[in-house]
Scaffold this active site. Structure first.
Site, short mmCIF file in Angstrom:
data_model
loop_
_atom_site.label_atom_id
_atom_site.label_comp_id
_atom_site.label_asym_id
_atom_site.label_seq_id
_atom_site.Cartn_x
_atom_site.Cartn_y
_atom_site.Cartn_z
N HIS A 427 0.82 -1.18 -0.08
CA HIS A 427 0.20 -0.08 -0.03
C HIS A 427 0.69 1.37 -0.03
O HIS A 427 0.60 2.07 -0.67
CB HIS A 427 -0.93 -0.10 1.27
N CYS A 758 35.76 2.94 -24.43
CA CYS A 758 34.74 2.81 -22.94
C CYS A 758 35.52 3.42 -21.56
O CYS A 758 35.18 3.15 -20.62
CB CYS A 758 34.53 1.30 -22.72
#
Length: 803
Positions: A427, A758
């Site tokens: 919830h 990279c």
């Protein structure tokens, strides 16, 4: 079971077009019962008591005008007044009772359900408001549900209470906040055969990632017993992520799973007791297991995709769904017991990317599951129970054991929410997403460690783990408008090591992953040296062995723990960017870093210079690590062959010699990874001068080259990149380094191989990115926070070159 009743309609008589009559929940159940049971999706049978019945209750008792007067002039921010008026409204409906003509129809329908399922059948009695389960308003949990209802007396009482629950405090507040008139919304009731999940398990499914909106996964949560505990956040459930695109092709793509603690389960009450359900402790041995098998998770994912496709077809657009499931402990069958549109991520704008970044750090007080990918700061306010909600002030950090729909009137005032219990579908998580605030759920001991008036910063912007930091820390938000972005010719890829960030990072415009490091996954999720899992008998310290046993608990073969965790980490990244290429570098720990892993001291030796020592390719075929590399290969094979993620490209780091390249490829072949087979590509990190000087020879063994500018700079200039003294002389822009980079790019082109970079340099220096573009490199891989800035620079350079 077609009937001519005025107030009762069976599921087989209902479709999704009947929301005005039976509400969203019942309309969806009817739609699925009619249209999807022939697709092997099991839906328990039942009937709907229509909204006309609700209005009939009010009119027959003559209470409608008094109800309107009760709510007239209500200020929902006055929690005390809201509680008083809500109670009066509910009592008016309760006192109205069920008219005889309506009750006769309900009894008749219940009798027919008993004929189908057995005498005195157990049913769920669930509210279904006529404005609920809409794409922009879920109404989830606003009205009541009653489980394990038997016989006329209990059924009548449950129906009466369901009608009255249209006026719970939370439902009144929710309608006001969402612009619904109280008396334009009616209430239908669903009466449905219970699934005996009290003897098995149940949970919630979303057909997207609830945190990022990533749509290519099915997200399944589950725990033992009836589903209310998962929905209400009373347990920390198990989690499974299943990759949609390859599931339909017959693969088994559970790309990630996490075992929850599942301390309690909700079961039926005892015998004739008025207590219909109760919570009991789950035995320790069962908590350590998953509540469903992998086969069941895959089956549920298949059901979810079928449901999503059905609703998407009816609506003419992608319709992500929020689904409840239950497993029957008597028959072993899986059932779907509810489905509604997902109402948060599916409604967000797709053309604007908002990213939160924490700019400071301090001690972490508590951690849990992150919800919301945002950051907030403020003063703590611990609320022990619902009776103290009126004390809560706007802008505070709400801390509680758990939350229920009754808490919603004050949750909207909170800057952030922290709970001891609950998973990502509980919830507190659902409401925080709707409100657009961060939440940390399942934190365990938040109400003990956090005290009123403490200044804290709640960060849900660092992946799966939500952290509560001491003090008010600085943070900033970056917003990127994705509309009208031009595509660069040079591929713009990303460097990424943390799987928890993958779904969110995939939203940034990109051409895939140029470097995914295994090291983060190993240190964060596995923590144990792989050789200590292969040969635990060599570990002499009993405390270390206990630590390994604790981590690998349910695995009979400890090495399987390494393979599964590594595969799931890599699969999460690979799936997030599918079908774009994802280049994963095989392990590149130095010996001192390996030694720091649990059990590592028994398999490593001290080196005077680990940076240029026993690392990368040299380990893979050496007897001291060969079996560890075999586990890495097994994990990569699992990702490609079992999960179907063939966009995974493997990369070999620190390969010094041609002979070494041959040995590594042969070792991979022994472990089922054959270059070229099933489109497997193998790249080599180009980070040693020998790699550049012999690039023509290396091209015979590799499909592409990714330049590691950090190590290449270190070995070209002879500068230890970790040295503080020499830090000022470490510069990737040095002419010698740039010359080697140029040679590598041109060498790759000459051999028709992919070339990329990279390293850190283009993320830090836009001028280095410009240099790479002018050299004609195929791809540049950047840190995620640099992608947009460097992409703009690359585009400028490309346009300039085209003139």
């Amino acid at each position: 079971m077609m009937t001519g009743n005025k107030y009762v309609r069976w599921f087989e008589e209902i479709s999704i077009d009947d929301i005005p009559s039976v509400g969203g929940k019942n309309a969806s159940l009817g739609e699925m019962y009619r249209e999807l049971t022939n697709k092997d999706i099991k839906i328990p049978n039942g009937f709907a008591i229509t909204a006309d019945a609700y209005w009939h209750v009010l009119e027959d008792a003559g209470v409608l005008d008094e109800l309107k007067q009760t709510l007239e002039g209500l200020d929902i921010d006055d929690v005390t007044d809201l509680a008083s008026r809500g109670k009066k409204a509910r009592n008016l409906v309760l006192d109205a009772g069920i008219p005889d003509d309506l009750w006769d129809e309900i009894k008749e329908a219940y009798d027919k359900l008993c004929e189908q399922y057995g005498e005195d059948v157990d049913v769920a009695v669930r509210s279904s408001a006529t404005a609920e389960d809409l794409p922009n308003a879920s109404f989830a949990g606003q009205q009541e549900t009653y489980l394990n209802i038997h016989g006329y007396h209990s059924l009548k009482d449950a129906c009466n209470r369901c009608f009255a629950s249209l006026f719970t405090d939370r439902a009144i507040s929710y309608r006001v906040n969402n612009g619904f008139d109280h008396f334009s919304v009616g209430l239908s009731i669903g009466v449905m055969k219970m699934v005996r999940s009290d003897l098995a398990s149940s949970g919630v499914i979303f057909t997207l990632d609830t945190e990022t909106g990533f749509e290519n996964v099915v997200f399944i949560t589950g725990a033992y017993g009836l589903g209310e505990n998962v929905v209400q956040g009373l347990v920390n459930p198990d989690e499974f992520y299943v990759f949609k695109p390859t599931l339909g092709d017959g693969y088994r793509p559970i790309i990630k799973k996490k075992r929850g603690s599942k301390e309690i389960k909700m079961i039926y009450g005892r015998g004739d007791s008025r207590v219909l359900t109760r919570n009991v402790d789950v035995p320790e041995a069962e908590r350590k297991l998953y509540c469903i098998t992998d086969d069941e998770a895959l089956a549920l994912a298949g059901f979810a995709i079928t449901i999503e496709e059905h609703y998407s077809g009816k609506k003419g657009k992608c319709m992500p769904m929020d689904i409840e499931w239950a497993k029957d402990g008597e028959t072993g069958e899986l059932f779907i017991v509810q489905a509604r549109p997902e109402t948060v991520q599916s409604q967000k704008r797709k053309d604007v990317l908002e990213t939160y970044y924490l700019d400071g750090t301090s001690d972490v007080i508590v951690t849990g599951r992150s919800v919301g990918a945002k950051i907030a700061a403020g003063k703590v306010h611990v609320i022990p129970d619902v009776s103290m909600l009126s004390d809560f002030n706007a802008g505070e950090i709400l801390v509680a054991d758990t939350t229920t729909p009754d808490w919603e009137p004050v949750m909207k005032k909170a800057a952030a929410i922290i709970t001891n219990k609950g998973g990502r579908t509980c919830h507190a998580a659902i409401v925080s997403r709707e409100l657009g605030i961060p939440a940390v759920v399942g934190a365990g001991d938040a109400t003990e460690k956090l005290r009123d008036e403490m200044d804290v910063t709640v960060s849900c912007a660092e992946g799966d783990a939500g952290r509560v930091y001491e003090g008010i820390l600085p943070f900033h938000i970056e917003t990127v408008d994705l509309k009208g972005l031009e595509k660069t010719k040079t591929e713009i890829m990303m460097n990424l090591g943390n799987p928890e960030e993958a779904f969110a990072m995939s939203m940034i415009p990109n051409d895939g992953i140029g470097l995914a490091r295994l090291e983060f996954i190993i240190t964060s999720y596995i923590k144990v040296h792989p050789m200590a899992l292969v040969h635990p008998e060599k570990v002499e310290d009993e405390e270390v062995l206990e630590e390994i046993d604790k981590l690998t608990g349910r695995y009979e073969n400890k090495a399987d723990f390494f393979v599964e965790k590594l595969a799931q980490g890599v699969a999460t990244i690979t799936a997030a960017f599918h079908p774009k290429p994802v280049v994963v570098r095989m392990s590149d720990f130095k010996s001192n870093e390996y030694a720091s892993l649990i059990g590592g001291e028994y398999f490593e030796f001290e080196e005077s210079n680990p940076m240029i020592g026993f690392r990368g390719a040299s380990r893979y075929y050496d007897e001291r690590y060969r079996e560890g590399f075999a586990l890495e290969c097994k994990a990569m094979k699992k990702v490609r062959d079992e999960m179907g993620l063939t966009n995974l490209i493997l990369m070999i780091p620190f390969c010094r010699r041609i002979d070494e390249a041959k040995k590594v490829l042969e070792e991979m072949k022994k472990n089922g990874l054959v270059r070229g087979e099933n489109d497997l590509k193998v790249y080599m990190m180009t980070e040693i001068p020998s790699n550049v000087l012999l690039i023509d020879e290396f091209s015979k063994y590799f499909d592409g080259f990714s330049i590691g500018s950090n190590d290449l700079t270190q070995l070209t200039l002879g500068v230890d990149r970790d040295s503080e003294i020499l830090a000022s002389t470490f510069d990737e822009r040095d002419e010698a380094v740039k010359k080697l980079v140029s040679m590598a790019v041109q060498g790759a082109k000459r051999n028709n191989k992919h070339s990329g970079l990279c390293g850190q340099a283009p993320s830090d220096y836009p001028e280095f990115a410009e240099f790479l573009v002018k050299e004609g490199i195929d791809s540049i891989s950047l840190n995620p926070d640099s992608v947009m800035k460097i992409a703009v620079k690359v585009l400028e350079v490309e346009k300039g070159m085209g003139e």
